[in-house]
Design a protein around this motif. Structure first.
Motif, PDB file in Angstrom:
ATOM      1  N   MET A 110       0.816  -1.208   0.000  1.00  0.00           N
ATOM      2  CA  MET A 110       0.000   0.000   0.000  1.00  0.00           C
ATOM      3  C   MET A 110       0.857   1.268   0.000  1.00  0.00           C
ATOM      4  SD  MET A 110      -3.115   1.125  -0.069  1.00  0.00           S
ATOM      5  CE  MET A 110      -4.219  -0.174   0.544  1.00  0.00           C
ATOM      6  N   THR A 111       2.025   1.208   0.660  1.00  0.00           N
ATOM      7  CA  THR A 111       2.874   2.395   0.727  1.00  0.00           C
ATOM      8  C   THR A 111       3.329   2.840  -0.662  1.00  0.00           C
ATOM      9  OG1 THR A 111       4.779   0.922   1.132  1.00  0.00           O
ATOM     10  CG2 THR A 111       3.705   1.932   3.056  1.00  0.00           C
ATOM     11  N   ARG A 112       3.540   1.890  -1.576  1.00  0.00           N
ATOM     12  CA  ARG A 112       3.934   2.248  -2.935  1.00  0.00           C
ATOM     13  C   ARG A 112       2.793   2.981  -3.641  1.00  0.00           C
ATOM     14  NH1 ARG A 112       9.051   2.475  -4.186  1.00  0.00           N
ATOM     15  NH2 ARG A 112       8.392   2.415  -6.376  1.00  0.00           N
ATOM     16  N   TRP A 113       1.563   2.511  -3.426  1.00  0.00           N
ATOM     17  CA  TRP A 113       0.419   3.157  -4.081  1.00  0.00           C
ATOM     18  C   TRP A 113       0.148   4.536  -3.496  1.00  0.00           C
ATOM     19  CZ3 TRP A 113       0.665   1.039  -8.230  1.00  0.00           C
ATOM     20  CH2 TRP A 113       0.499  -0.318  -8.476  1.00  0.00           C
ATOM     21  N   ILE A 114       0.403   4.716  -2.213  1.00  0.00           N
ATOM     22  CA  ILE A 114       0.186   6.035  -1.594  1.00  0.00           C
ATOM     23  C   ILE A 114       1.113   7.066  -2.220  1.00  0.00           C
ATOM     24  CG2 ILE A 114       0.408   7.359   0.537  1.00  0.00           C
ATOM     25  CD1 ILE A 114      -0.558   4.900   2.047  1.00  0.00           C
ATOM     26  N   GLY A 115       2.383   6.696  -2.444  1.00  0.00           N
ATOM     27  CA  GLY A 115       3.308   7.611  -3.098  1.00  0.00           C
ATOM     28  C   GLY A 115       2.873   7.937  -4.511  1.00  0.00           C
ATOM     29  N   GLN A 116       2.372   6.941  -5.235  1.00  0.00           N
ATOM     30  CA  GLN A 116       1.896   7.174  -6.596  1.00  0.00           C
ATOM     31  C   GLN A 116       0.661   8.064  -6.600  1.00  0.00           C
ATOM     32  OE1 GLN A 116       1.763   3.790  -9.340  1.00  0.00           O
ATOM     33  NE2 GLN A 116      -0.265   4.479 -10.045  1.00  0.00           N
ATOM     34  N   VAL A 117      -0.218   7.868  -5.618  1.00  0.00           N
ATOM     35  CA  VAL A 117      -1.437   8.674  -5.527  1.00  0.00           C
ATOM     36  C   VAL A 117      -1.099  10.151  -5.348  1.00  0.00           C
ATOM     37  CG1 VAL A 117      -3.385   9.231  -4.014  1.00  0.00           C
ATOM     38  CG2 VAL A 117      -3.003   6.879  -4.738  1.00  0.00           C
ATOM     39  N   ALA A 118      -0.126  10.431  -4.476  1.00  0.00           N
ATOM     40  CA  ALA A 118       0.244  11.823  -4.228  1.00  0.00           C
ATOM     41  C   ALA A 118       0.719  12.502  -5.510  1.00  0.00           C
ATOM     42  CB  ALA A 118       1.335  11.887  -3.157  1.00  0.00           C
ATOM     43  N   LEU A 119       1.519  11.795  -6.304  1.00  0.00           N
ATOM     44  CA  LEU A 119       2.005  12.354  -7.559  1.00  0.00           C
ATOM     45  C   LEU A 119       0.895  12.451  -8.600  1.00  0.00           C
ATOM     46  CD1 LEU A 119       5.443  10.504  -7.842  1.00  0.00           C
ATOM     47  CD2 LEU A 119       5.108  12.955  -7.517  1.00  0.00           C
ATOM     48  N   HIS A 120       0.124  11.372  -8.744  1.00  0.00           N
ATOM     49  CA  HIS A 120      -0.941  11.335  -9.750  1.00  0.00           C
ATOM     50  C   HIS A 120      -1.996  12.406  -9.495  1.00  0.00           C
ATOM     51  CE1 HIS A 120      -4.284   8.834 -11.894  1.00  0.00           C
ATOM     52  NE2 HIS A 120      -3.899   9.864 -12.606  1.00  0.00           N
TER      53      HIS A 120
END
Length: 371
Positions: free
Chosen positions: A88-98
């Motif tokens: 989930m931590t990887r997706w959270i970082g992607q969400v912030a950028l996206h």
């Protein structure tokens, strides 16, 4: 007898290819181009409603992908998220950028940024990807790749300067309009830089956990939904503007289209025009994404890049002629440079080994987004 079978197989093969490509190209050119036109129609009447339609876009993508990422345990009253292949931590970082990229791109439309320039400017992502790839990932590029990216950059600069010279707005002085334009260009520039970092981030994620783009598509939108509560008041104010827009009959949507004969079947109901345009935008966005994903599965990266470039140019031409946007000689020259540079990059990337160059369609995962 064998000859007859051969001809039959050839005929069936040709029909099979046509049966595969025609629906896919119809989805891309119909869905993506209609999506851009619906977006421009909304922005022309409500230029500062970016938070509203961005939230709607994230919500619809999350809802459409929710069933594939949930399961209903036995004996449970509520469904649960299915096991993930990526932390989930990887997706959270992607969400912030996206989320940041989507908001910046959409908000820029409210600052004197015409849709044609918006389309051309975002094509500069190749340059950002190459610079970050060379500086951060220590990648090497062929001479033709570098020349093609420089051509794209020159085209973007030429189109930007051409658009800035004709920037004007009712009720504003030339200085105020130009100031608004510079803010819009700055927002698009930051979005391009963040897109480059997002590409590297996704590349590392997929290299480690596999090409989990479906999972990334869902969590990239689902996890972002709570952030829109920060803009709740603005979304509420823009919703009021949408509610106050001129009513439109649903039957009007079919006029002048191949579906005009279906008008008697459409309910004679009227809704605020902006809400109808938003609905069209959301539907066409999903159709566009579906077409791009299907093309990804049947075509090479080169073919995908060329088709999407032609689609972007088609959207630009439609925007100019249908909405009366002006694009001077410098703007058209910039568009041609962007198109030629993108195609040169695709051709040069085809002859290079994958480890030494970035994807010809841009950062990994970019081809899965709304075009």
């Amino acid at each position: 007898m064998p000859k007859k079978n051969t001809l039959s197989n050839t005929s069936q093969g040709g029909l099979g290819i046509l049966g595969i490509w025609f629906p896919v190209l119809s989805l891309i050119f119909g869905g993506c181009c209609a999506n851009v036109l619906a977006l421009e129609a909304m922005v022309s009447e409500a230029p500062h409603s970016a938070n509203l339609f961005t939230a709607a876009q994230f919500l619809i993508v999350a809802l459409l992908n929710l069933p594939a990422h949930t399961h209903w345990p036995k004996g449970s009253w509520f469904p649960r998220l299915a096991p993930r292949k990526v932390p989930m931590t990887r997706w959270i970082g992607q969400v912030a950028l996206h989320l940041s990229i989507s908001l910046l791109n959409n908000v820029a439309l409210g600052y004197q940024i015409p849709i044609p320039l918006h389309i051309v400017f975002r094509s500069a992502g190749l340059l950002v990807s190459m610079l970050l790839g060379a500086l951060v990932a220590k990648k090497r590029y062929a001479t033709m790749q570098i020349v093609s990216v420089l051509a794209v950059s020159a085209g973007v600069i030429l189109s930007t300067l051409s658009s800035s010279s004709s920037t004007s707005s009712k009720g504003q002085s030339k200085e105020e309009s130009y100031s608004q334009y510079l803010i819009g260009i700055s927002l698009l520039s930051v979005a391009l830089l963040l897109s480059g970092f997002l590409g590297l981030y996704q590349e590392k994620t997929y290299a480690k956990y596999g090409n989990q783009w479906r999972e990334g598509l869902f969590y990239g939108h689902f996890l972002a939904l709570p952030f829109f509560f920060i803009f709740f008041r603005d979304i509420q104010e823009q919703s009021a503007i949408y509610n106050a827009s001129q009513p439109m009959q649903l039957t009007h949507l079919a006029r002048g289209t191949p579906f005009a004969s279906l008008s008697p079947l459409i309910p004679s109901m009227a809704f605020p025009r902006l809400w109808i345009q938003l609905g069209v935008n959301l539907v066409t966005q999903y159709i566009c994404v579906l077409g791009v994903n299907r093309l990804t599965g049947i075509a090479s990266a080169l073919t995908l890049n060329l088709v999407l470039n032609v689609r972007k140019l088609t959207s630009l031409v439609l925007s100019v002629f249908l909405f009366g946007n002006t694009l001077g000689p410098g703007g058209w020259a910039g568009c041609l440079l962007v198109a030629a540079g993108s195609m040169m990059y695709a051709l040069s990337s085809r002859t290079q080994s994958p480890p030494s160059s970035i994807s010809p369609t841009g950062p990994p995962g970019e081809k899965k987004k709304v075009q």
